[in-house]
Write an enzyme that holds these catalytic residues in place. Structure first.
Site, PDB file in Angstrom:
ATOM      1  N   ASP A   1       0.888  -1.154   0.000  1.00 18.05           N
ATOM      2  CA  ASP A   1       0.000   0.000   0.000  1.00 18.05           C
ATOM      3  C   ASP A   1       0.931   1.210   0.000  1.00 18.05           C
ATOM      4  O   ASP A   1       2.081   1.102   0.426  1.00 18.05           O
ATOM      5  CB  ASP A   1      -0.867  -0.024   1.269  1.00 18.05           C
ATOM      6  CG  ASP A   1      -1.655   1.250   1.447  1.00 18.05           C
ATOM      7  OD1 ASP A   1      -2.307   1.672   0.475  1.00 18.05           O
ATOM      8  OD2 ASP A   1      -1.607   1.830   2.541  1.00 18.05           O
ATOM      9  N   LYS A   2       0.465   2.362  -0.461  1.00 16.39           N
ATOM     10  CA  LYS A   2       1.335   3.540  -0.491  1.00 16.39           C
ATOM     11  C   LYS A   2       1.261   4.340   0.802  1.00 16.39           C
ATOM     12  O   LYS A   2       2.238   4.476   1.537  1.00 16.39           O
ATOM     13  CB  LYS A   2       0.980   4.454  -1.673  1.00 16.39           C
ATOM     14  CG  LYS A   2       1.847   5.723  -1.728  1.00 16.39           C
ATOM     15  CD  LYS A   2       1.346   6.703  -2.758  1.00 16.39           C
ATOM     16  CE  LYS A   2       0.101   7.429  -2.332  1.00 16.39           C
ATOM     17  NZ  LYS A   2       0.326   8.399  -1.228  1.00 16.39           N
ATOM     18  N   THR A   3       0.052   4.851   1.089  1.00 11.60           N
ATOM     19  CA  THR A   3      -0.102   5.802   2.187  1.00 11.60           C
ATOM     20  C   THR A   3       0.214   5.173   3.536  1.00 11.60           C
ATOM     21  O   THR A   3      -0.419   4.209   3.934  1.00 11.60           O
ATOM     22  CB  THR A   3      -1.540   6.363   2.203  1.00 11.60           C
ATOM     23  OG1 THR A   3      -1.859   6.789   0.883  1.00 11.60           O
ATOM     24  CG2 THR A   3      -1.674   7.520   3.160  1.00 11.60           C
TER      25      THR A   3
ATOM     26  N   THR B   1      -2.675   1.348  -4.562  1.00 12.71           N
ATOM     27  CA  THR B   1      -3.081   2.463  -3.697  1.00 12.71           C
ATOM     28  C   THR B   1      -4.429   3.056  -4.104  1.00 12.71           C
ATOM     29  O   THR B   1      -4.801   3.020  -5.286  1.00 12.71           O
ATOM     30  CB  THR B   1      -1.999   3.580  -3.703  1.00 12.71           C
ATOM     31  OG1 THR B   1      -2.446   4.676  -2.926  1.00 12.71           O
ATOM     32  CG2 THR B   1      -1.688   4.064  -5.114  1.00 12.71           C
ATOM     33  N   GLY B   2      -5.119   3.598  -3.131  1.00 16.42           N
ATOM     34  CA  GLY B   2      -6.378   4.296  -3.395  1.00 16.42           C
ATOM     35  C   GLY B   2      -6.130   5.706  -3.915  1.00 16.42           C
ATOM     36  O   GLY B   2      -7.058   6.407  -4.334  1.00 16.42           O
TER      37      GLY B   2
ATOM     38  N   LYS C   1      -7.873  -4.484  -4.585  1.00 19.45           N
ATOM     39  CA  LYS C   1      -6.601  -4.957  -4.002  1.00 19.45           C
ATOM     40  C   LYS C   1      -6.663  -6.469  -3.797  1.00 19.45           C
ATOM     41  O   LYS C   1      -5.714  -7.191  -4.085  1.00 19.45           O
ATOM     42  CB  LYS C   1      -6.321  -4.260  -2.665  1.00 19.45           C
ATOM     43  CG  LYS C   1      -5.927  -2.800  -2.818  1.00 19.45           C
ATOM     44  CD  LYS C   1      -5.448  -2.212  -1.503  1.00 19.45           C
ATOM     45  CE  LYS C   1      -5.156  -0.722  -1.667  1.00 19.45           C
ATOM     46  NZ  LYS C   1      -4.578  -0.110  -0.495  1.00 19.45           N
TER      47      LYS C   1
ATOM     48  N   ASP D   1      -1.781  -0.560   5.864  1.00 18.81           N
ATOM     49  CA  ASP D   1      -2.111  -0.056   7.208  1.00 18.81           C
ATOM     50  C   ASP D   1      -3.541   0.415   7.364  1.00 18.81           C
ATOM     51  O   ASP D   1      -3.939   0.815   8.451  1.00 18.81           O
ATOM     52  CB  ASP D   1      -1.164   1.097   7.580  1.00 18.81           C
ATOM     53  CG  ASP D   1      -1.485   2.369   6.803  1.00 18.81           C
ATOM     54  OD1 ASP D   1      -2.044   2.260   5.692  1.00 18.81           O
ATOM     55  OD2 ASP D   1      -1.194   3.466   7.299  1.00 18.81           O
TER      56      ASP D   1
ATOM     57  N   ASP E   1      -7.111  -2.014   3.416  1.00 20.25           N
ATOM     58  CA  ASP E   1      -6.135  -3.082   3.168  1.00 20.25           C
ATOM     59  C   ASP E   1      -6.521  -4.381   3.857  1.00 20.25           C
ATOM     60  O   ASP E   1      -5.945  -5.421   3.570  1.00 20.25           O
ATOM     61  CB  ASP E   1      -4.744  -2.656   3.668  1.00 20.25           C
ATOM     62  CG  ASP E   1      -4.256  -1.396   2.981  1.00 20.25           C
ATOM     63  OD1 ASP E   1      -4.494  -1.271   1.770  1.00 20.25           O
ATOM     64  OD2 ASP E   1      -3.664  -0.539   3.652  1.00 20.25           O
TER      65      ASP E   1
END
Length: 675
Positions: free
Chosen positions: A369-371, A517-518, A545, A564, A568
């Site tokens: 995930d990115k954030t 990522t969203g 995802k 996180d 996810d």
């Protein structure tokens, strides 16, 4: 998924709560079982001591004599207590495993202790032979200890659904037809109810804004790093946090029909399919059960057919069956698990699912995930500039930070962090006000200052300064004095310093790294290129995802997911190895197999190395435990009897102890390897 949603359509929010209650009960049950094994172990240990002291074999080995009339009957009574009290979980396990037609560890232990108990009891009451009471009780003690250690190290049955349900507020402000406001339980909300959400509160249900403007923090639900500006007509998700404005919302989805409940259902489904991995030691025990049974009967019939008396043949058979159940096998896995769990915890890795942890060596793909995982999940200032010759760029930052000092907005936090880094002395603002959805305004040193969004410039026909927009992944704010633009500050969700090193390490292990990522396409592309990823997916929904992982798994890939947010959670549960970043929501941590306490992507490389080392140690220990059997069983059966070598129960016991010591020492060596 669609059918499932339709099937649950008419359920209310109480179902969501009952899932969490069920999970809570499961956790209590697990804790109770650990306590039960602990109690049985200590009670059995205390009763074992006099049995060992009275055992003829122990007296023979240690060279002392201790006996009195009727000592056999005391051993019988004490052993009976240990057999039925300490051995109860294994006897019960035998029934369960045979019902399932899958004999394993419980069946093997139950076979050995039952043969030892009933044969020894027969000897006490007249049968010719030796008594095996001390082997019986020591075997029960060690197996209870092994199960207690094992259960303690894997405790933490998933509370994911409970954590998800907790994200919803318990109360809502419902607006009656006459305009009065009543506080009601969220479960009482129905479609078409009108509710009021005040600044700082969580949105209690999915719906549509009827009145008001605000920013909503949806990062834990959708992965979108920026607070999202919302106005009348916009959709909102239950569980997201309202920032700075009051909102009147028309409720659309409640209970099972809500976004959060759909996520709960996805987590449930993925967890069901993930819990089928079989325990390796249990499979080994299953094979040993058949070997012990066959070897025992073969031994009896061979000796009996060779003309040996019934009692002698039976004693050989019993010796083989008891020796076939190695103490070492009961400790082989639990000891390694306990050590690797403890050492990993010190290194910032919390292991919740040991099978996934040991399988980390098989990884071929890892999805980030990115954030909050690859990036810090917080806005940082990337650049700032003055567009007015009367002010230098540092003054622009100081003015913005002074005005933002009263705001909790993520952008304000980013600006203030930069000002603190540069050790700026800030001024005190007066007449501070929010311009809903557009920025803030106030007075600084008697001058009217505003910090505003690009939308505000457009609305007020103000010219955007040249060079303000360089990178589409940045958020830009403008500093105004009266209606003159003084300068701008660009912010972005910063990439973690450790991310680059983590990705290089993973690639060196031939693991492909992709991001899901969203966040929007431009932001995703910038991060992907900066970190040289193998690919990325932008603007993905939770089910996307999960779908990405499933598609890779269908191609035979072994996939890890790191994230996180609540968004996810389904993907973390679907992945072969789910890794939660500890700074995220509790639910991501509860759904994951492994939690990175320090939120450091570099720890993922450690995870792979530790997982591999742990798996190797388990394999070595299973080899030692089984190796003992390969030597001891034929000797106990009397294969070398023609040349005068036959394994006495005493030597068998020594060999059994030796294999247990080797397994214990080998497990301890793991500590050195994982330093």
């Amino acid at each position: 998924m669609k059918n499932q949603e339709e099937h649950h359509h008419n359920h209310n929010h109480e179902d969501t709560m009952s899932h969490s209650d069920h999970k809570e009960n499961h956790g209590d049950h697990h804790a109770h079982m650990i306590e039960d094994f602990k109690k049985r172990f200590w009670v059995s240990m205390v009763i074992t001591l006099p049995i060992v002291v009275m055992a003829p074999m122990i007296q023979e080995i240690l060279g002392y004599e201790f006996g009195f009339e009727g000592d056999r009957y005391i051993q019988f009574v004490l052993s009976t207590i240990v057999f039925f009290y300490g051995g109860w979980p294994f006897l019960k396990g035998l029934v369960d495993e045979l019902k399932d037609k899958s004999p394993g560890m419980m069946t093997l232990i139950a076979l050995a202790i039952s043969v030892a108990y009933f044969y020894s009891s027969g000897v006490v009451f007249g049968l010719e032979g030796k008594i095996f009471f001390w082997e019986l009780v020591s075997l029960i003690d060690i197996m209870l200890l092994g199960h207690w250690i094992e259960m303690k190290s894997v405790m933490g049955a998933s509370n994911a659904l409970q954590e998800l349900a907790k994200m919803m507020p318990s109360e809502a402000h419902r607006i009656k037809k006459n305009g009065d406001i009543e506080d009601v339980n969220v479960r009482e909300l129905r479609g078409d109810d009108l509710i009021l959400v005040k600044p700082g509160e969580k949105i209690p249900a999915d719906g549509e804004i009827k009145e008001g403007e605000s920013h909503l923090n949806e990062s834990m639900l959708t992965g979108e790093s920026k607070p999202v500006a919302k106005k009348a007509g916009d959709e909102v998700i239950g569980g997201s946090i309202n920032d700075n404005g009051s909102l009147k919302i028309l409720v659309k989805h409640t209970g099972e029909d809500s976004y959060l409940s759909k996520v709960i259902n996805m987590v449930k489904e993925a967890q069901k399919t993930n819990s089928k991995t079989q325990n390796l030691a249990n499979r080994a025990a299953g094979w040993l059960f058949y070997i012990a049974l066959s070897a025992g009967f073969v031994t009896f019939f061979v000796w009996y057919s060779l003309g040996k008396e019934f009692e002698y043949s039976l004693e050989r058979m019993v010796t083989v069956m008891i020796i076939s159940c190695p103490h070492a096998l009961g400790l082989a896995v639990p000891l390694v698990v306990a050590i690797s769990t403890a050492v990993s915890a010190k290194k910032g890795l919390l292991i919740r699912n040991r099978t996934a942890f040991e399988n980390a060596r098989l990884l071929s793909y890892i999805i980030f995930d990115k954030t909050g995982t690859l990036t810090k999940g917080a806005f940082g200032v990337t650049r700032f500039a003055s567009t007015n010759e009367d002010y230098d760029k540092n003054e622009i930052l100081k003015i913005a930070a002074s005005l933002e000092n009263n705001s909790e907005h993520p952008i304000a936090v980013g600006v203030l962090k930069k000002a603190r880094e540069l050790e700026m002395k800030l001024d005190e603002p007066n007449d501070f006000q929010n311009i809903t959805g557009k920025g803030i305004t106030g007075k600084l040193n008697g001058e009217s200052i505003s910090v505003v969004s690009p939308g505000y410039l457009k609305e007020n026909q103000l010219t955007t300064p040249e060079g303000a927009f360089k990178d589409e992944s940045e958020t830009v704010i403008f500093i105004l004095k009266d209606h003159t633009v003084l300068g701008y500050i660009a912010l972005a969700d910063e990439i973690r310093e450790e991310s680059q090193e983590a990705i290089e390490t993973l690639k060196s292990h031939q693991i492909k790294v992709i991001m899901a990522t969203g966040d929007n396409e431009k932001v995703a592309k910038t991060v992907s290129e900066s970190l040289k990823l193998d690919g990325y997916h932008a603007e993905v929904l939770p089910e996307d995802k999960q779908k990405i992982i499933k598609e890779l798994q269908d191609k035979g890939e072994f996939v890890a997911m790191t994230g996180d947010g609540v968004n996810d959670a389904p993907a973390l549960a679907q992945a072969n190895v789910g890794i939660a970043v500890g700074s995220g929501t509790d639910v991501a941590a509860e759904t994951a197999d492994i939690v990175l306490v320090n939120s450091n992507p570099k720890d993922i490389a450690n995870l792979i190395l530790f997982g591999t080392a742990t798996y190797k140690k388990i394999m070595q220990n299973l080899f030692w435990a089984a190796g003992y059997n390969i030597i001891a069983v034929p000797l106990a059966a009397g294969v070398l009897a023609p040349i005068g070598i036959i394994l006495s129960p005493a030597v068998g016991a020594v060999l059994m102890s030796l294999s247990t010591v080797i397994v214990a020492v080998n497990a301890q060596l793991l500590k050195k390897q994982m330093k």
